[in-house]
Structures are given as structure tokens and as C-alpha cells.
Write a protein that holds these residues in place. Sequence first.
Motif, short mmCIF file in Angstrom:
data_model
loop_
_atom_site.label_atom_id
_atom_site.label_comp_id
_atom_site.label_asym_id
_atom_site.label_seq_id
_atom_site.Cartn_x
_atom_site.Cartn_y
_atom_site.Cartn_z
N ASP A 75 3.90 -4.60 -10.82
CA ASP A 75 3.32 -2.70 -9.77
C ASP A 75 1.95 -2.53 -10.07
O ASP A 75 1.80 -1.54 -9.81
N PRO B 191 3.64 -3.90 -4.00
CA PRO B 191 4.16 -3.38 -4.64
C PRO B 191 5.58 -4.18 -4.71
O PRO B 191 5.71 -4.66 -3.75
N THR B 192 6.59 -4.59 -5.85
CA THR B 192 8.07 -4.90 -5.76
C THR B 192 8.42 -4.54 -4.29
O THR B 192 8.99 -2.86 -4.87
#
Length: 568
Positions: free
Chosen positions: A65, A103-104
Motif C-alpha cells: 500500500d 492497493p491491497t
Amino acid sequence: MSAVNSTEARILAERLAAADDAALARLLESRRIAPRAPWHDFFDAAEALLAPDAVARAVAALPRDALAQLAAQSGPERLGLTDPDGRPYQAVRVALGGIAPVPTPDRTPAAASESAAAHAAERAFTTLSTLADVLLLAVRTPLSRVGSGTLGASDRRRMLQAEIVRDLHEADELVALAEVTGLLAVADRAWLVTPRGAQWVAESTPVRWAHLATALRTALPAGLRSPGGGWIAPSLWGDAYPLDEEWPARARHWRRLMELTGLTAEGESRDEPPTEPAWAVSLREGGDADPAPLVALLPHEVDRVFLQNDLTAISPGPLAPALDVRLQGIATRESHAQASTYRFTESSIAGALSAGETAAGILEFLSEISLTGVPQPLEYLVQRIAERHGLVRVAVDPDSGHTVVTSRDAGLLETIAVDQALRALGLVPDGERLRTRVARETAYWALADARYPVVAVDRHGRTETLARHRIAAAEDDAGPEDRYAALVERLRSAHGADADRAWLERELDAAVRDKALLSVEVALPDGSTRSFTLEATGLGGGRLRGRDRGADVERTLPVKSITSVRHV
């Protein structure tokens, strides 16, 4: 020209000077800077932190992230990596190499099937009992740690011979789990049981598991933690650190520790991601550990044993941890199945007496946990060993300071004097006693290991229980702010009020070293300014010397009149 962008280094130096001590300490710790780094001022610090190799290491250690925010230039300021507006410095952009991770994603693990949950519970129970045996072994003799950071070969074999572990790899895994959860700590090239570990061994199974699982969650790397304080789905762990070449192996290691603790279960097939048992949900979401669903699947613990005439004790099921710990202090555990067997020997009972037990205390404890009473052979054995215990006494001679060994049995003392197993003590006759230059504790444990009925005596002639068990020192509560206090203070003390002038002199000094070509703007006495293009050749006495490329002459310019410098 320096590999570090001088403009960015100056910006960072100003940001470092403006940051509070706590923020500086966190930055230095995250970048693994030595507390004794030879930096003179914030300019030194900025250049070191922006060096390409230092930035590459820092960026590789960032989770997914954080990398996504850097690549998108959308995140907050990251001290040492971005400017105040969150834009990455030049060296950071180079280290990113054009990657743009997303992003995760928000993903929830699938619930474990009934059979998978049962297997996970069994695995967790096995880990708890085996880990307790490892700690009890380490309490008696610290576990050796070799240069590679792994368990020594002799201790691996010791665990195998004691049937604590099934293979050498399992021994390494259990020690690693104990270390990251704070049950073992490294000291003097060995693993010692921590005060927390010594307490954990005697706790109930639910408390043991709750502590282990919570401590493991706390130890997880930042890239595996979720914003809510739990962890992201284990199926995403492999991509948590995209630029770290060593991460895939580390991710497998962390997944294995989670599996050992029963926080993950197998998937529907070998190719499917791990599933989640019910007792892991609260922890993953950032809540407290709830061992109740796990305990419901564990074998029932017992608090009674069968004492046999052959000097053994048989537990019909897993013995309650506190009882197991005390029983192992009196007898030798021979089997590690759920129905465990313990054997009482002269050596084990003598060891219990040396550790502070009494004959009455041992027999009372055994009668309380026995389903069959205390067999006469066992009672005789305890009483006989207790009667002989203390026949050999070890004390310190107050006059010479030497250790002395005495006994009312002269024949036994003669045997000790010629015992080859005790040759290292250097015992010499001294009247009706033996004398040695080794410490009292060393002599005591050598005699105890040789199975002599020995007690230690203090300077008042009273028997004293010596603790052989080495427990790790209490954890150092000093945080990064304390560890880096001296370095931060040095940087602040060197940071003068006229930072612009200090930075200018630093740039000029670097230009002279590199024989750089500079565009120098100088304020003239009439209030006007003039630019010169110089190849810097010297700096001293408050003056910059250089060859004017345009006029092909040597010039000397007062540093105090220079208003700006730019590399050409």
C-alpha cells in the motif's frame, strides 16, 4: 556532482530539523541507522538518507500500500522519502522503477470446513504442548544459537532424542515461534526463556493459546496487518512486499507460524488458499482472542494420573499444564502422546530436592493427583533419596574465600576426591574437607550432575536452594527515542540559525571537491547582482576561487556576497 540531488537534500535537511524527536527516532529506526552514525548535522543525515543504495533498501522494505501511494504520488509525507507534499524524491522514483502496484484488496478468507477446523485445532493443541516442552528444556539448559541464527545441532538432537519434535525442521519452527511471541529471547548466543515464557508454561491451555495467538498477531510485519489492527487475508501475503526479493520465503515462514498456532486451516484442495477457523475471526478483525470455539474441539484435559508399582505415572489424557510442569520437575517424561508416561528415578527425585522440593511436598502432591494412591516402592524411593539428600555440603570458606566440600560420610568424601567426572573442579584435601577454587555454584551443580546428594550452604550454615534455571533479563523498555537521543541531540546542536549560509558553504565545498562547473550569483557593492560561470578550484578564508570559463581568468569571490549557486 554528487549522486544525491542537492536541492532535495536541502529540503529533507529542513524537514528533519523541523520534525520532533519521536518522528526522527522512528525514521532512524525504520532505516536501520546505527545510533552512533558519524553524522555532524542534518545535512549529513539528509545526504545519507537520500543516497541511492540507502533509498533502494528503504523502498524495498515498504509494503504494497505504501508503494502504491508513492507511485501515485497520492499519499501523505513520508519523512526521508517524499517532500512535504507527498511527492517522492528523485532517488525514490528511481528505486520504484516504474512499478505501480494496486492497493491491497479487501478480501475475507473462506470459512474452514468442519474437518479442516478439527485439523487446525489438533495442530494448535500439539503446538501448545510441544512448545511447553521446548521451554521446559530451555529452562534447564539454554538453547544454543549458531551464527546463522538457527538452533544448534546438539539441541536439535536433544529435542529429537527426548521425542519432543518429530524432525529437525520442526525444532527450528517452534523456536522461531517462541522467539517472535516473546517466550524465548536471545542472549549470549543462546535462547533463554523469558519471564513471560516462564509464566506461560504454567498457564491453562486457553490462556496459553490466547497469548500465543495475540503475540503472533502483534509480531506480524506491517504489510500483513490490516488498518483495523488484525491481518489481511493470508492469500494476499505473497504480494505484501513487491520489491523485497526475500519476501516470498518470509511470507511462507509467517504463514507456517500461523498454521502452527491454528489460526489458519487448509483449503478445499492443495491449490486453494488457506481457510479460516471460527476462533481466528476475532483476531483477524482486530479484536480479542476468543479461545472458546477452539477449546470445544480440543481433547479433554485430566488432573489425575495412575501411579504404578514400577515407578511410573500414566496420564489417561492430556494432563493439565500446571500439573504437568510440576510432575516433570519430579519425574522424567518418557512419552509425549496424549496418554503420557512419566518415570521416577533417583536422579529425577534428587533433582527435585535440589530445586527446592521436599519429601513431604512430593508425596503430598503425588497423593493429590493419583487415582491409585502412592505405591509403596515410590514412597520408599522418595524417602530414601530425601534421607541421603544433604549428605554432601558445599559452602564458601569465609577466611580463604575458596569453595569447600564437606560430608559426615568420610568414605563418600574420599570417593568424590577421586571421581574422574569431577576432575575439572580441582578438588584437593584440606583436613576433613575438600577445597576448590571454582565458584560454589559451579561445584554444587557438578556434584549434583554426578548424582551426589549435595546441598548448598550459605555463610550462616543454612541450606540454600540454588536456581540453575537461567531466565532472560526483563525486556528493555527503551524505545527508539531513547536509543537515538544522543544522535538527535548532536544533530540539533549543530543546526545553526543561519541554515541557508551553512548549506551554501556545504554546496561550495562539495563543488570544489568535484571540480564542478557552477553558475554563481554575486551581490555587488552597488546593489546589483552578477552571474559568473566558474570551475570551482578552492574554498578558504571566506572566499571561493575558480576559473571563469567566459573570461578565461581566475576569480576569487567573497562567500558572504554569493547569493545563489547552481550546477551547470
